[in-house]
Scaffold this motif. Sequence first.
Motif, PDB file in Angstrom:
ATOM      1  N   PHE A  19      20.313 118.818-100.298  1.00 42.37           N
ATOM      2  CA  PHE A  19      20.389 119.072 -98.863  1.00 42.37           C
ATOM      3  C   PHE A  19      19.540 120.281 -98.499  1.00 42.37           C
ATOM      4  CE2 PHE A  19      23.288 120.517 -95.230  1.00 42.37           C
ATOM      5  CZ  PHE A  19      22.609 119.717 -94.335  1.00 42.37           C
ATOM      6  N   SER A  20      18.489 120.090 -97.658  1.00 43.45           N
ATOM      7  CA  SER A  20      17.612 121.173 -97.247  1.00 43.45           C
ATOM      8  C   SER A  20      17.356 121.098 -95.764  1.00 43.45           C
ATOM      9  CB  SER A  20      16.299 121.144 -98.033  1.00 43.45           C
ATOM     10  OG  SER A  20      15.629 119.940 -97.792  1.00 43.45           O
ATOM     11  N   ALA A  21      16.425 121.913 -95.234  1.00 39.82           N
ATOM     12  CA  ALA A  21      16.452 122.237 -93.825  1.00 39.82           C
ATOM     13  C   ALA A  21      15.883 121.186 -92.898  1.00 39.82           C
ATOM     14  CB  ALA A  21      15.686 123.531 -93.605  1.00 39.82           C
ATOM     15  N   LEU A  22      16.720 120.347 -92.379  1.00 44.52           N
ATOM     16  CA  LEU A  22      16.354 119.498 -91.253  1.00 44.52           C
ATOM     17  C   LEU A  22      17.589 119.194 -90.445  1.00 44.52           C
ATOM     18  CD1 LEU A  22      14.330 117.793 -89.651  1.00 44.52           C
ATOM     19  CD2 LEU A  22      14.941 115.888 -91.095  1.00 44.52           C
ATOM     20  N   LEU A  23      17.688 119.797 -89.281  1.00 43.46           N
ATOM     21  CA  LEU A  23      18.767 119.507 -88.342  1.00 43.46           C
ATOM     22  C   LEU A  23      18.135 119.419 -86.974  1.00 43.46           C
ATOM     23  CD1 LEU A  23      21.449 122.088 -89.483  1.00 43.46           C
ATOM     24  CD2 LEU A  23      21.467 119.667 -89.940  1.00 43.46           C
ATOM     25  N   SER A  24      18.750 118.672 -86.081  1.00 48.85           N
ATOM     26  CA  SER A  24      18.342 118.693 -84.685  1.00 48.85           C
ATOM     27  C   SER A  24      19.600 118.700 -83.851  1.00 48.85           C
ATOM     28  CB  SER A  24      17.465 117.478 -84.351  1.00 48.85           C
ATOM     29  OG  SER A  24      18.164 116.281 -84.576  1.00 48.85           O
ATOM     30  N   THR A  25      19.492 119.012 -82.587  1.00 52.51           N
ATOM     31  CA  THR A  25      20.686 119.105 -81.760  1.00 52.51           C
ATOM     32  C   THR A  25      20.552 118.243 -80.530  1.00 52.51           C
ATOM     33  OG1 THR A  25      19.751 121.036 -80.656  1.00 52.51           O
ATOM     34  CG2 THR A  25      21.215 121.447 -82.507  1.00 52.51           C
ATOM     35  N   GLY A  26      21.670 117.908 -79.934  1.00 51.13           N
ATOM     36  CA  GLY A  26      21.664 117.117 -78.723  1.00 51.13           C
ATOM     37  C   GLY A  26      23.037 117.121 -78.102  1.00 51.13           C
ATOM     38  N   SER A  27      23.186 116.452 -76.956  1.00 49.18           N
ATOM     39  CA  SER A  27      24.482 116.406 -76.296  1.00 49.18           C
ATOM     40  C   SER A  27      25.375 115.378 -76.975  1.00 49.18           C
ATOM     41  CB  SER A  27      24.293 116.031 -74.817  1.00 49.18           C
ATOM     42  OG  SER A  27      23.625 114.797 -74.715  1.00 49.18           O
ATOM     43  N   ALA A  28      26.683 115.527 -76.755  1.00 54.09           N
ATOM     44  CA  ALA A  28      27.637 114.637 -77.396  1.00 54.09           C
ATOM     45  C   ALA A  28      27.413 113.197 -76.950  1.00 54.09           C
ATOM     46  CB  ALA A  28      29.058 115.079 -77.066  1.00 54.09           C
ATOM     47  N   THR A  29      27.649 112.247 -77.871  1.00 53.20           N
ATOM     48  CA  THR A  29      27.453 110.851 -77.549  1.00 53.20           C
ATOM     49  C   THR A  29      28.507 110.029 -78.270  1.00 53.20           C
ATOM     50  OG1 THR A  29      25.833 109.040 -77.526  1.00 53.20           O
ATOM     51  CG2 THR A  29      25.841 110.473 -79.466  1.00 53.20           C
ATOM     52  N   ALA A  30      28.814 108.853 -77.734  1.00 44.74           N
ATOM     53  CA  ALA A  30      29.783 107.983 -78.382  1.00 44.74           C
ATOM     54  C   ALA A  30      29.221 107.483 -79.701  1.00 44.74           C
ATOM     55  CB  ALA A  30      30.116 106.817 -77.456  1.00 44.74           C
ATOM     56  N   ALA A  31      30.059 107.391 -80.731  1.00 45.11           N
ATOM     57  CA  ALA A  31      29.620 106.955 -82.040  1.00 45.11           C
ATOM     58  C   ALA A  31      30.420 105.747 -82.474  1.00 45.11           C
ATOM     59  CB  ALA A  31      29.776 108.095 -83.050  1.00 45.11           C
ATOM     60  N   THR A  32      29.900 105.052 -83.489  1.00 49.56           N
ATOM     61  CA  THR A  32      30.616 103.932 -84.090  1.00 49.56           C
ATOM     62  C   THR A  32      31.893 104.436 -84.750  1.00 49.56           C
ATOM     63  OG1 THR A  32      28.498 102.849 -84.539  1.00 49.56           O
ATOM     64  CG2 THR A  32      30.401 102.076 -85.781  1.00 49.56           C
ATOM     65  N   GLN A  33      32.975 103.675 -84.664  1.00 49.44           N
ATOM     66  CA  GLN A  33      34.204 104.030 -85.359  1.00 49.44           C
ATOM     67  C   GLN A  33      34.228 103.335 -86.709  1.00 49.44           C
ATOM     68  OE1 GLN A  33      37.401 103.072 -82.546  1.00 49.44           O
ATOM     69  NE2 GLN A  33      37.605 105.259 -82.162  1.00 49.44           N
ATOM     70  N   LEU A  34      34.472 104.109 -87.771  1.00 51.15           N
ATOM     71  CA  LEU A  34      34.470 103.591 -89.130  1.00 51.15           C
ATOM     72  C   LEU A  34      35.847 103.714 -89.758  1.00 51.15           C
ATOM     73  CD1 LEU A  34      31.098 105.032 -90.502  1.00 51.15           C
ATOM     74  CD2 LEU A  34      31.504 102.823 -89.412  1.00 51.15           C
ATOM     75  N   ASN A  35      36.140 102.828 -90.670  1.00 54.75           N
ATOM     76  CA  ASN A  35      37.425 102.766 -91.332  1.00 54.75           C
ATOM     77  C   ASN A  35      37.585 103.830 -92.407  1.00 54.75           C
ATOM     78  OD1 ASN A  35      39.957 101.395 -92.099  1.00 54.75           O
ATOM     79  ND2 ASN A  35      38.836 100.821 -93.960  1.00 54.75           N
ATOM     80  N   GLY A  36      38.807 104.326 -92.559  1.00 52.20           N
ATOM     81  CA  GLY A  36      39.201 105.140 -93.699  1.00 52.20           C
ATOM     82  C   GLY A  36      38.329 106.342 -93.983  1.00 52.20           C
ATOM     83  N   ASP A  37      37.926 106.495 -95.250  1.00 52.13           N
ATOM     84  CA  ASP A  37      37.164 107.667 -95.675  1.00 52.13           C
ATOM     85  C   ASP A  37      35.719 107.649 -95.206  1.00 52.13           C
ATOM     86  OD1 ASP A  37      39.330 108.821 -96.883  1.00 52.13           O
ATOM     87  OD2 ASP A  37      38.889 108.052 -98.885  1.00 52.13           O
ATOM     88  N   TRP A  38      35.275 106.556 -94.599  1.00 49.91           N
ATOM     89  CA  TRP A  38      33.959 106.517 -93.978  1.00 49.91           C
ATOM     90  C   TRP A  38      33.956 107.234 -92.620  1.00 49.91           C
ATOM     91  CZ3 TRP A  38      29.170 105.923 -95.231  1.00 49.91           C
ATOM     92  CH2 TRP A  38      28.743 105.035 -96.220  1.00 49.91           C
ATOM     93  N   ALA A  39      35.128 107.491 -92.051  1.00 52.34           N
ATOM     94  CA  ALA A  39      35.240 107.935 -90.657  1.00 52.34           C
ATOM     95  C   ALA A  39      34.340 109.114 -90.286  1.00 52.34           C
ATOM     96  CB  ALA A  39      36.696 108.255 -90.330  1.00 52.34           C
ATOM     97  N   PRO A  40      34.187 110.175 -91.128  1.00 54.96           N
ATOM     98  CA  PRO A  40      33.366 111.313 -90.691  1.00 54.96           C
ATOM     99  C   PRO A  40      31.890 110.980 -90.532  1.00 54.96           C
ATOM    100  CG  PRO A  40      34.806 111.922 -92.526  1.00 54.96           C
ATOM    101  CD  PRO A  40      34.849 110.438 -92.414  1.00 54.96           C
ATOM    102  N   PHE A  41      31.421 109.853 -91.093  1.00 61.00           N
ATOM    103  CA  PHE A  41      29.996 109.543 -91.128  1.00 61.00           C
ATOM    104  C   PHE A  41      29.595 108.529 -90.069  1.00 61.00           C
ATOM    105  CE2 PHE A  41      31.469 110.338 -95.540  1.00 61.00           C
ATOM    106  CZ  PHE A  41      30.800 111.534 -95.785  1.00 61.00           C
ATOM    107  N   ASP A  42      30.240 108.577 -88.892  1.00 66.64           N
ATOM    108  CA  ASP A  42      30.044 107.525 -87.903  1.00 66.64           C
ATOM    109  C   ASP A  42      28.677 107.536 -87.234  1.00 66.64           C
ATOM    110  OD1 ASP A  42      30.497 109.816 -86.415  1.00 66.64           O
ATOM    111  OD2 ASP A  42      32.332 109.079 -85.466  1.00 66.64           O
TER     112      ASP A  42
END
Length: 311
Positions: A19-42
């Motif tokens: 993991f190295s330096a690449l991030l970008s920012t933006g306003s909040a948006t609706a995301a896909t809902q994922l089951n179980g332990d996948w949930a944080p990676f929507d």
Amino acid sequence: MRSVSNRTRVGLLAAFTAFSALLSTGSATAATQLNGDWAPFDRCPVDAPAMLAADGVNTIATCIASSSATGSITLGKSVVSTGHTDLQLGVVQRADGTASLVAPPEGALTADPAEIPGGLLGLMCPSGIPLVSGICRQLTDNNLNRVTATIEPAGAPRDFNMSAAFSTGEPILTIPVRIHLKNPFLGDKCYIGTTADPVLLKPQNVTAPTLSLQRFGADGTPNDDEGEMGRYTFDGADQGDATFAVPGASGCGAGLLNWAVNLKTGLPSAAGKNSVTLDATSTYFGSPYDPAGLAPNEGRKLSEYWHSAKR
């Protein structure tokens, strides 16, 4: 939970340490809902070409997510409470130790808009300048007075330090951002910071996170024995930065109100007079439990698993 095999540990840690330096920012948006332990990676960009091309041996694709429900940011004389923030991106680790990072289409960092305390009255009023005092007299309507601040991208993040993610007191990365102030009198182009002169946030762990490892099925169902996926969880660390400088406002009221915003808020503000805090962050790293076992299609299998977890 069963012990993790060396092969599996190498696969997960290879992506993790990449993991190295690449991030970008933006306003909040609706995301896909994922089951179980996948949930944080929507919002993980599993269908990006670079992620799909990962073979599991020479390249490994991983999803990364980090979120905080509350926090605050101080810019000069203004203190604003922040709401939910959510960072997500993909990383492709190469066998030579280098890595490429992939942001979701809407940006890696999304954030709820924050409301400026006191609105425009607090931001510019009172004032002895006729232009500003005339505006101040009109701010009896709450909608005219309300000012929101939203973090937006202002350049490519950099300077990622992986070891800092495990410790406290070291900057994890540098994130260039600008803050978009929104109000009818300020117009649509009122910013603190610009792409040429951004606010450079360098968050670090203020408190140490707790570490755990989960194994789960392709569709997100927890499965410690035979799950196709593995997830590292770093929980409970407060993150912050008090080292960044803040430039002056620009584009406010077609530029006519820049000085009024700057005067009231104490901008520009030198390094050490500003701060940001994110409370109790939760960070996750997810990849196939045995990446090499999926060669040469690890990236495509990651995408297949992610889609199978949709609710």
